[in-house]
Design a protein around this motif. Structure first.
Motif, mmCIF file in Angstrom:
data_model
loop_
_atom_site.group_PDB
_atom_site.id
_atom_site.type_symbol
_atom_site.label_atom_id
_atom_site.label_comp_id
_atom_site.label_asym_id
_atom_site.label_seq_id
_atom_site.Cartn_x
_atom_site.Cartn_y
_atom_site.Cartn_z
ATOM 1 N N GLU A 169 0.849 -1.188 0.000
ATOM 2 C CA GLU A 169 0.000 0.000 0.000
ATOM 3 C C GLU A 169 0.885 1.239 0.000
ATOM 4 O O GLU A 169 1.845 1.317 0.767
ATOM 5 C CB GLU A 169 -0.903 0.049 1.239
ATOM 6 N N VAL A 170 0.568 2.189 -0.848
ATOM 7 C CA VAL A 170 1.247 3.476 -0.856
ATOM 8 C C VAL A 170 0.202 4.557 -0.597
ATOM 9 O O VAL A 170 -0.693 4.784 -1.413
ATOM 10 C CB VAL A 170 1.966 3.743 -2.182
ATOM 11 N N LEU A 171 0.283 5.181 0.569
ATOM 12 C CA LEU A 171 -0.636 6.247 0.964
ATOM 13 C C LEU A 171 0.021 7.574 0.629
ATOM 14 O O LEU A 171 1.082 7.892 1.160
ATOM 15 C CB LEU A 171 -0.942 6.176 2.465
ATOM 16 N N LYS A 172 -0.588 8.332 -0.255
ATOM 17 C CA LYS A 172 0.037 9.551 -0.773
ATOM 18 C C LYS A 172 -0.518 10.777 -0.067
ATOM 19 O O LYS A 172 -1.711 10.881 0.187
ATOM 20 C CB LYS A 172 -0.203 9.628 -2.286
ATOM 21 N N GLY A 173 0.374 11.706 0.233
ATOM 22 C CA GLY A 173 0.001 12.896 0.980
ATOM 23 C C GLY A 173 0.232 12.677 2.460
ATOM 24 O O GLY A 173 0.469 11.559 2.928
ATOM 25 N N PRO A 174 0.203 13.746 3.262
ATOM 26 C CA PRO A 174 0.486 13.637 4.701
ATOM 27 C C PRO A 174 -0.443 12.647 5.387
ATOM 28 O O PRO A 174 -1.662 12.714 5.227
ATOM 29 C CB PRO A 174 0.256 15.064 5.210
ATOM 30 N N GLN A 175 0.137 11.751 6.172
ATOM 31 C CA GLN A 175 -0.626 10.749 6.918
ATOM 32 C C GLN A 175 -0.272 10.815 8.400
ATOM 33 O O GLN A 175 -0.374 9.836 9.123
ATOM 34 C CB GLN A 175 -0.315 9.349 6.378
ATOM 35 N N GLY A 176 0.139 12.005 8.848
ATOM 36 C CA GLY A 176 0.703 12.134 10.181
ATOM 37 C C GLY A 176 -0.248 11.848 11.316
ATOM 38 O O GLY A 176 0.177 11.417 12.389
ATOM 39 N N THR A 177 -1.557 12.066 11.123
ATOM 40 C CA THR A 177 -2.465 11.864 12.255
ATOM 41 C C THR A 177 -2.513 10.401 12.682
ATOM 42 O O THR A 177 -2.559 10.093 13.869
ATOM 43 C CB THR A 177 -3.875 12.365 11.919
ATOM 44 N N LEU A 178 -2.468 9.468 11.725
ATOM 45 C CA LEU A 178 -2.517 8.051 12.065
ATOM 46 C C LEU A 178 -1.155 7.375 12.047
ATOM 47 O O LEU A 178 -0.953 6.361 12.704
ATOM 48 C CB LEU A 178 -3.453 7.300 11.111
ATOM 49 N N PHE A 179 -0.189 7.943 11.292
ATOM 50 C CA PHE A 179 1.089 7.265 11.127
ATOM 51 C C PHE A 179 2.285 8.045 11.667
ATOM 52 O O PHE A 179 3.408 7.555 11.638
ATOM 53 C CB PHE A 179 1.314 6.922 9.651
ATOM 54 N N GLN A 184 5.230 12.579 6.401
ATOM 55 C CA GLN A 184 4.932 13.925 5.932
ATOM 56 C C GLN A 184 4.470 13.942 4.474
ATOM 57 O O GLN A 184 3.580 14.693 4.092
ATOM 58 C CB GLN A 184 6.205 14.760 6.091
ATOM 59 N N ALA A 185 5.087 13.107 3.646
ATOM 60 C CA ALA A 185 4.700 13.039 2.233
ATOM 61 C C ALA A 185 3.886 11.798 1.922
ATOM 62 O O ALA A 185 3.265 11.724 0.861
ATOM 63 C CB ALA A 185 5.939 13.060 1.347
ATOM 64 N N GLY A 186 3.880 10.827 2.824
ATOM 65 C CA GLY A 186 3.120 9.612 2.591
ATOM 66 C C GLY A 186 3.696 8.434 3.349
ATOM 67 O O GLY A 186 4.634 8.568 4.143
ATOM 68 N N VAL A 187 3.126 7.265 3.081
ATOM 69 C CA VAL A 187 3.519 6.029 3.765
ATOM 70 C C VAL A 187 3.575 4.908 2.736
ATOM 71 O O VAL A 187 2.700 4.799 1.874
ATOM 72 C CB VAL A 187 2.510 5.656 4.878
ATOM 73 N N VAL A 188 4.617 4.081 2.827
ATOM 74 C CA VAL A 188 4.692 2.845 2.057
ATOM 75 C C VAL A 188 4.575 1.691 3.038
ATOM 76 O O VAL A 188 5.363 1.593 3.984
ATOM 77 C CB VAL A 188 6.011 2.744 1.272
ATOM 78 N N ARG A 189 3.571 0.833 2.814
ATOM 79 C CA ARG A 189 3.315 -0.273 3.744
ATOM 80 C C ARG A 189 3.476 -1.608 3.025
ATOM 81 O O ARG A 189 2.838 -1.844 1.984
ATOM 82 C CB ARG A 189 1.905 -0.164 4.332
#
Length: 904
Positions: A169-179, A184-189
């Protein structure tokens, strides 16, 4: 490096302009939980001789956990690219480079396996290298997760091999509230397949491939799943990936006449930036006719295809169900990555032939072990999950450092006769300079302990909440020795006395330094993070309009101990002078005292106290610039502390079952850092900051997710604007200080549009056409650093204006038990820059690559032939210009291979 003939997936490779991340994985459309999806993927194969299920049209469903709960990808108001297990296998995705190619919103900077950093949506400022890969490294702004645990580390992420994965999974854009931090730019899971109680399962796949002008490669991967009892299951995967080299170390010579010490102002670097007067060499224009320059000759190291790499490792996991409501999952992973040579070439030699000249051996041994545990259950109406993990990583690396001579001005002092570097007033340089070959040995140990407790209310509730707390403790110990072998023969001013760590400072080795070592950075970095977070959703109008609000409190502290010490004053000395460099244990201890060590005059090396004025310090004999340095150091912070609250808000509209529209405002942050050369003063009254401040982003986004024409077409996308404040970057400028340092360089903005589609028509069963693209417009809007090296209006690093890919897969029946398939694909990227600092920046050219795979498959086995980079393009993936010489990382040349797989 060992070469073991085993093989593994080499995937349906590159026909190049596309693949997006259309996650055509599995789990039927009505599946609503990740457990059901995983059981679908891990279930037993059909019985031998049974008729294969005919190919069907329609876009498949994939379940993701982007919002920390299991949901259909199409129901998640977040920009998510997801590649499921089936597609991972079809694309033969195993390493970081593989999935980078398939996701056009992602780019990467670095210098090869185990040495890369991920960027999303063009939010990047620099290319990490050895010197900034550890203690001096910026925190990543893209967080890497393995299941529920963050693996982000300073400078570079773990290069986790993609074995036996359920999905990426690649979450694009800031995901700081949960991760949290570094998202800051996203998450790679990377989501692994979990042990399954459904039944016994096993699989094996292997491949071999041949690279044009390079060596052959082999891969192998085996998996087994065993239900031991009705409530206990075990799963294990083991893998080996031996990647043959394709870059040649060619013959060359080099001498110190090319040193930056002798370079005149106005000299134009190969990136087009002229040398400014303040950066000209200390001995620019000197008459060198009486100097004998001995050559470094790499004849003994010349080798074709010298950049081998090998991944090997395993993961074992266990699932125990205490009851229908409670379960425990434990996994243990071990991985070793070994490389020889380097993975970049010199475009000033021959980029088509992928040539480089190295004067010392380059090698990397990067190993880690990771143990993770997860407890899931229910307490009343609440779903509860506790996740914990412990990671231990060790890196042993040797790097040719000879290129440093082109940018650093002090190398001649250490490997030339004293009459060359300091000839005396009115005298021309004379004497001998030794061969300039140099190398760095780097030993790093990193431990990370993370814990998270999270609760959530039932997802069917009109008002639902996810909340929790997070704790992380990272300890990174790094010792880098900078070796100039020529110093032994040169012995300037009588040679160098043995060099020891500063007395009383943290050290991992009591010394003395090896005779070849002139500098040592021996530093312990500690990053501690606490986070409290929550996200709540309310269905304002059920099944039509939902509002979501999230927030996270963060508290991050970064601390330094140790030394960056030098042998400068040891030339001609009888014993270690403990002078020059930086005693970090003294500078960042917060005790209000500081001992000045920046002079070879022992009488000036005194201890001063908070409250002493500049005049008081000058009265002790220090110059004004030295006194200012001490005065500033007396108030240096104890730690770099980042504390605050970030927010997120989303409004979701679902006007029809297969249409979702959303508008999001989200914030992200990246914690600050201490600078090893904090307080150093350069031209123009510039002072290296002690503490790098947090950089933040505000993201404004409109997105859509649609399934059209009776779910034959999926079309998802988003348009976004990102406002970046206090963008962090790394600077190498020897006119300021001979160490890399970091600064809040600029404010910037990003405008972008991205989309991905999948078309699977019912009229042509077995046909799938998918693709994705990203369009970016990035700009520096305000320059903050006073070094004049950031240009207003320039692009951010690793932010191509366009990236895209496309893929067609057609599968048809050869018989009742046998299918055939073919899959071409194409990938394209426009040009991009490696840095926002103009003296360190190089422009990477755009590229287009193609790939093709074709094969046959039955219920339990498959055979495939594949071609990667069919046009033999030198795709410029990454690069750097730190030492005034371009070094370009490219893709692998044309590669043809065969892979086989078997599922029990």
């Amino acid at each position: 490096m060992n070469r073991l003939l085993t093989g593994i997936s080499s995937g349906a490779l590159t026909f190049a302009l596309a693949t997006g991340a259309s996650a055509q994985d599995a789990a039927p459309a009505e599946t609503s939980t990740a457990a059901a999806a995983q059981q679908s993927q891990s279930g037993q194969a059909a019985q031998p001789g049974a008729r294969r299920k005919p190919a069907q049209g329609g876009v498949k469903t994939i379940v993701v956990t982007a919002q920390r709960r299991s949901e259909d990808l199409q129901d998640v108001p977040v920009a998510v690219d997801a590649i499921g297990a089936e597609e991972l296998d079809q694309l033969n995705i195993s390493t970081f480079d593989d999935y980078l190619e398939q996701l056009p919103s992602i780019t990467a900077g670095g210098s090869g396996p185990g040495q890369s950093t991920i960027y999303i949506r063009g939010l990047a400022s620099t290319t990490p290298n050895l010197t900034t890969a550890g203690v001096a490294g910026l925190a990543p702004n893209v967080s890497m997760y393995l299941d529920e645990q963050p693996l982000a580390q300073p400078g570079r992420n773990l290069d986790v091999y993609a074995a036996d994965l359920e999905r990426i999974e690649v979450l694009k854009g800031p995901q700081g509230t949960l991760f949290g931090a570094s998202s800051q730019a996203g998450v790679v899971r990377l989501i692994t397949n979990k042990p399954s109680l459904a039944g016994f399962d096993a699989s094996f796949k292997a491949s071999t491939s041949f690279t044009k002008g390079g060596e052959e490669s082999y891969k192998a991967e085996g998996m087994i799943n065993v239900p031991v009892t009705s409530n206990l299951a075990l799963r294990a995967v083991v893998y080996l990936d031996d990647q043959g080299g394709y870059i040649d170390n060619v013959a060359g010579t080099r001498d110190l006449s090319e040193s930056a010490r002798f370079r005149e102002a106005g000299t134009v670097r190969s990136n087009g930036v002229p040398v400014e007067p303040r950066r000209q060499g200390i001995q620019a224009g000197a008459d060198l006719s009486d100097v004998t320059f001995l050559e470094a000759n790499n004849a003994g190291l010349v080798e074709e295809n010298f950049n081998d790499a090998q991944y090997s490792g395993f993961r074992a996991s266990a699932l125990y169900e205490f009851s229908p409501d409670w379960k425990l999952t434990v996994s243990h992973t071990r991985q070793s990555l070994e490389t020889d040579g380097v993975f970049f070439a010199d475009p000033e030699l021959d980029l088509d032939e992928l040539e480089i000249q190295r004067y010392e051996d380059d090698r990397l041994e990067d190993s880690f072990s990771n143990t993770a545990w997860s407890v899931e259950g229910r307490l009343g109406m609440l779903d509860v999950i506790y996740n914990g993990a412990y990671t231990d990583r060790e890196v042993d690396q040797k790097i040719d450092y000879t290129d440093y001579m082109f940018a650093g001005q002090y190398l001649p002092y250490y490997i030339c006769d004293g009459s060359v570097s300091y000839p005396g007033a009115g005298n021309d340089p004379s004497g001998t300079c030794q061969a300039p070959n140099a190398f760095v040995t780097s030993d790093t140990e990193t431990t990370v302990f993370t814990q998270e407790l999270r609760v959530s209310t039932p997802e069917e509730n009109r008002f639902r909440v996810t909340a929790g707390g997070f704790y992380s403790d990272l300890i990174l110990k790094e010792r880098n020795d900078y070796n100039y072998p020529g110093n032994i023969e040169a012995a300037p001013f009588g040679g160098f006395a043995p060099n020891f760590p500063f007395p009383g400072a943290y050290n991992s080795d009591a010394g003395p330094l090896p005779a070849t070592a002139i500098f040592r950075n021996d530093v312990k970095r500690t990053d501690r993070q606490i986070g409290i977070f929550g996200e709540a959703s309310f269905d304002v109008v059920p099944d039509l309009l939902t509002a979501t609000f999230g927030a996270r409190y963060y508290n991050v502290e970064v601390d330094f101990e140790g030394t960056a010490n030098s042998s400068f004053c040891n030339a001609g000395a009888a014993e270690d002078q403990n002078a020059f460099g930086t005693n970090l244990s003294d500078l960042y201890d917060g005790d209000g005292q500081y001992t000045f060590i920046g002079s070879c005059d022992a009488s000036l090396r005194q201890t001063f106290n908070l409250g002493d004025t500049v005049d008081d310090i000058m009265a002790a004999g220090l110059s004004e610039s030295q006194a200012n340095l001490v005065f500033n150091a007396l108030s240096a912070p104890d730690v770099a502390k980042s504390e605050g609250v970030i927010f997120k808000g989303t409004v979701t509209l679902t006007p029809a079952d297969d249409i979702l529209l959303y508008a999001t405002y989200s914030e992200g942050f990246r914690p600050g850092l201490l600078n090893r050369p904090g307080g150093a003063q350069g031209p123009g009254n510039f002072t290296v900051p002690f503490e790098l401040q947090t950089d933040t982003v505000a993201n404004y986004e409109l997105g859509w997710k649609t399934q059209l024409f009776d779910r034959q077409l999926k079309f998802n996308g988003s348009a976004f604007f990102v406002d970046i404040s206090n963008l962090q970057t790394t600077i190498f400028d020897p006119s300021i200080v001979n160490l890399f340092f970091s600064d809040n360089a600029a404010n910037a903005e990003i405008w972008g549009v991205e989309a991905e589609f999948t078309f699977a028509p019912y009229a042509v069963p077995g046909l799938t056409f998918s693709g994705a693209f990203s369009i970016l417009d990035t700009e520096i809007t305000e320059v903050l650093t006073p070094t004049d090296d950031v240009e207003l209006g320039s692009d951010l690093a690793y932010a191509p204006n366009f990236q895209g890919n496309a893929r067609v897969r057609y599968q048809w029946a050869l018989s009742n038990a046998l299918d055939a398939y073919v899959m071409p694909q194409v990938t394209h990227s426009s040009s991009k820059y490696t840095d926002i600092i103009k003296i360190n920046r190089w422009q990477l050219e755009g590229y287009t690559t193609f790939g093709l795979s074709a094969g046959i498959e039955a219920d339990r086995w498959n055979v495939e032939i594949f071609g990667e980079n069919l046009s033999d393009e030198r795709a410029q993936i990454a690069g750097d210009f730190y030492y005034d010489r371009p070094r370009i990382v490219t893709n692998r040349p044309l590669t043809i291979g065969l892979r086989v797989g078997y599922n029990y």
